[in-house]
Scaffold this active site. Structure first.
Site, PDB file in Angstrom:
ATOM      1  CB  CYS A 175      -0.952   0.003   1.186  1.00 31.45           C
ATOM      2  SG  CYS A 175      -0.137   0.255   2.757  1.00 31.45           S
ATOM      3  CB  CYS A 201       0.128   4.410   4.330  1.00 33.15           C
ATOM      4  SG  CYS A 201      -0.614   2.856   4.793  1.00 33.15           S
TER       5      CYS A 201
END
Length: 136
Positions: free
Chosen positions: A46, A48
């Protein structure tokens, strides 16, 4: 499961910084249950993880006080290893990315995804450094 060629650079980002890549439940148990301190990074594909968690984990390795070992498991890849790491992180719910600090086999500090999203890598690294100063 993601194709290995996709996650290889994401794994390498941490292993190049000194993290050991754990791929089995036995390796996870051995690392976490060992004497001393160990930082476990639950890596992820992902955004993040890319923008916040991996950079923060790498920055934290430079702290004067730091864990005896830095290890990582990859969510969406080695399910057994990730599940075992997450079992050690209870009562926190499964989260990726996530960063956990263990001392003598006990969870002493946890950073969950919601504490990673939208926060600068340096802020997360500072949080880890404070935990290292306290527990390492």
């Amino acid at each position: 499961m993601y194709p290995e060629y996709l996650v290889a650079p994401m794994r390498q980002e941490l292993t190049n910084a000194g993290f050991q890549d754990l791929r089995t439940a036995e390796e996870v148990d051995q690392a976490i249950k060992s004497e001393g301190t160990v930082l476990v990074m639950v890596n992820s594909v992902c955004g993040c993880a890319a923008a916040n968690a991996r950079p923060a984990a790498k920055i934290s390795t430079q702290n004067e006080k730091h864990p005896d070992r830095f290890v990582t498991v990859f969510a969406g890849m080695e399910k057994e290893a990730v599940d075992q790491a997450r079992a050690h992180m209870l009562p926190y719910p499964p989260s990726s990315p996530a960063i956990a600090l263990f001392k003598d086999g006990k969870l002493v500090h946890m950073i969950e995804r919601h504490q990673i999203e939208g926060r600068p890598a340096q802020m997360i690294a500072d949080n880890l450094s404070q935990a290292f100063d306290q527990y390492c």
